[in-house]
Design an enzyme around this catalytic site. Sequence first.
Site, PDB file in Angstrom:
ATOM      1  N   HIS A  88      -3.017  92.781  14.803  1.00 60.14           N
ATOM      2  CA  HIS A  88      -2.191  91.779  14.007  1.00 60.14           C
ATOM      3  C   HIS A  88      -2.193  90.368  14.021  1.00 60.14           C
ATOM      4  CE1 HIS A  88       2.245  90.963  12.885  1.00 60.14           C
ATOM      5  NE2 HIS A  88       1.859  91.617  12.158  1.00 60.14           N
TER       6      HIS A  88
ATOM      7  N   LYS B 247      -3.775  86.482  13.682  1.00 64.63           N
ATOM      8  CA  LYS B 247      -4.013  85.726  12.615  1.00 64.63           C
ATOM      9  C   LYS B 247      -4.765  84.279  13.289  1.00 64.63           C
ATOM     10  CE  LYS B 247      -0.747  88.115  10.793  1.00 64.63           C
ATOM     11  NZ  LYS B 247       0.393  89.060  11.235  1.00 64.63           N
TER      12      LYS B 247
ATOM     13  N   ASP C 217     -16.354  75.912  14.566  1.00 61.37           N
ATOM     14  CA  ASP C 217     -17.179  74.915  15.174  1.00 61.37           C
ATOM     15  C   ASP C 217     -16.693  75.005  16.779  1.00 61.37           C
ATOM     16  OD1 ASP C 217     -18.905  74.751  13.125  1.00 61.37           O
ATOM     17  OD2 ASP C 217     -18.015  72.515  12.568  1.00 61.37           O
TER      18      ASP C 217
ATOM     19  N   HIS D   7       9.072  85.775   7.086  1.00 65.35           N
ATOM     20  CA  HIS D   7       7.945  86.390   8.021  1.00 65.35           C
ATOM     21  C   HIS D   7       7.418  85.373   9.154  1.00 65.35           C
ATOM     22  CE1 HIS D   7       3.709  87.958   8.171  1.00 65.35           C
ATOM     23  NE2 HIS D   7       4.435  89.078   7.933  1.00 65.35           N
TER      24      HIS D   7
ATOM     25  N   LYS E 133       7.201  83.651  13.027  1.00 67.00           N
ATOM     26  CA  LYS E 133       7.413  84.239  14.171  1.00 67.00           C
ATOM     27  C   LYS E 133       7.207  82.767  15.096  1.00 67.00           C
ATOM     28  CE  LYS E 133       4.650  87.458  12.152  1.00 67.00           C
ATOM     29  NZ  LYS E 133       5.591  87.922  11.322  1.00 67.00           N
TER      30      LYS E 133
ATOM     31  N   ASP F  66      14.822  73.964  24.347  1.00 66.34           N
ATOM     32  CA  ASP F  66      15.051  72.394  24.831  1.00 66.34           C
ATOM     33  C   ASP F  66      14.292  71.592  24.044  1.00 66.34           C
ATOM     34  OD1 ASP F  66      17.119  73.521  26.370  1.00 66.34           O
ATOM     35  OD2 ASP F  66      15.672  73.397  28.303  1.00 66.34           O
TER      36      ASP F  66
END
Length: 422
Positions: free
Chosen positions: A121, A123, A128, A303, A305, A310
């Site tokens: 899952h 991404k 380089d 969608h 996350k 603080d």
Amino acid sequence: MNIPGRPARSARWKPGHALRLLENGEEFFPAVFEAVGAARREVLIETFILFEDKVGLALRDALVAAARRGVQVDLTVDGFGSSELTPPYIASLCDAGVRLHVFDPQPRLFGFRLNVFRRMHRKLVVIDGERAFVGGINYSADHLADFGPEAKQDYAVEVVGPVVADIRRFVSDALDKPAPGRHWLRRRADARTVPDPTQAEAGPAQAMFVTRDNAEHRTAIERHYRVAIRSARHEVVIANAYFFPGYRLLRELRRAARRGVRVRLILQGEPDMAIVKTAAEMLYEHLLRANVKVYEYCKRPLHGKVALVDDEWCTVGSSNLDPLSLALNLEANLVVRDRAFNACLRERLESLMEHGCKEISVEPNAGSRVWRGVRSFFVFHFLRRFPAWAGWLPAHAPRLASTQPPAAPEASSGASGLPDPH
């Protein structure tokens, strides 16, 4: 802010990073495509979903151009999330020299995908060994506003600095080395040739790359959330698409709110899957009674996350706070200590709450409150035991398969171009 606790063995705070928050496909895709276009030696990409729409075609064009000018390009997709790629699309990548890898390719049975659990899952993008992108945005047109009311609200972070070497090493290891005790396909003669670059400090931020797997780091991302919430003094803001976390994380949220920390959750109000909202609503009573504030984002599916604690700590990544991400999927987050980046994320989330959310309140009806209390009792006992039960779920042996240019299918087959498992 001093964050106590012992991080996972592979995760260490490193100083010297420059960061840029990227919101939605409008900011993420141009940044990634520009970076690929400027690559000199190597492009590494992992993604859960790659669709053959205008975004997927633009990514293909950028990768093909990079490979044709001599850049080493490795693209890894998940066999469940990216199962619809066609043979011509795959051939156009492979013919140009792009090395396409599929995590857990599985044949369909009666048209159904069987590889539901333990998905790749993540991404991730590494250019380089000098620049990386970490987040929750897939390569699909539904991350662009012009997709319509179902367009997703999401985030990623671009990072330059020493932690990029950790991200590159992680992605490279997934390609090159079968993990002990797991059934991975070892790469053949096309071994990687790009050496690890040395990365100088680029800015003031501290950063840590944290992953979740089903071996040594089963609870690493969740543990960083819990430790940060436990140390919070005045504020916690979490925006998460699929919210149905473990008992211990819920307990830390309630404890923080009860000791006077302002705890706010931004969850889906217009979900892409109805069960997502239903599951989260089971937790509302328990959280609201502890003075946790709950906001539902209602403009379009959330969608994202991301989270902040603080004035310094924050995280952006692929991990939801639900059983799939916390106990089954392979995930990756960047955790950051930096006031400027924290302030940028806070500004974006405050705008989201002000202009796109409705605040949830406690229902006054006593009868329904009794039912919700009974329901919550069973829900929380399920959550408390889920990590142990997750191991009983069907656990196919995931592996990484490298593809070759596929033969063109017959016109009537409509088959995916992804390879069958070896």
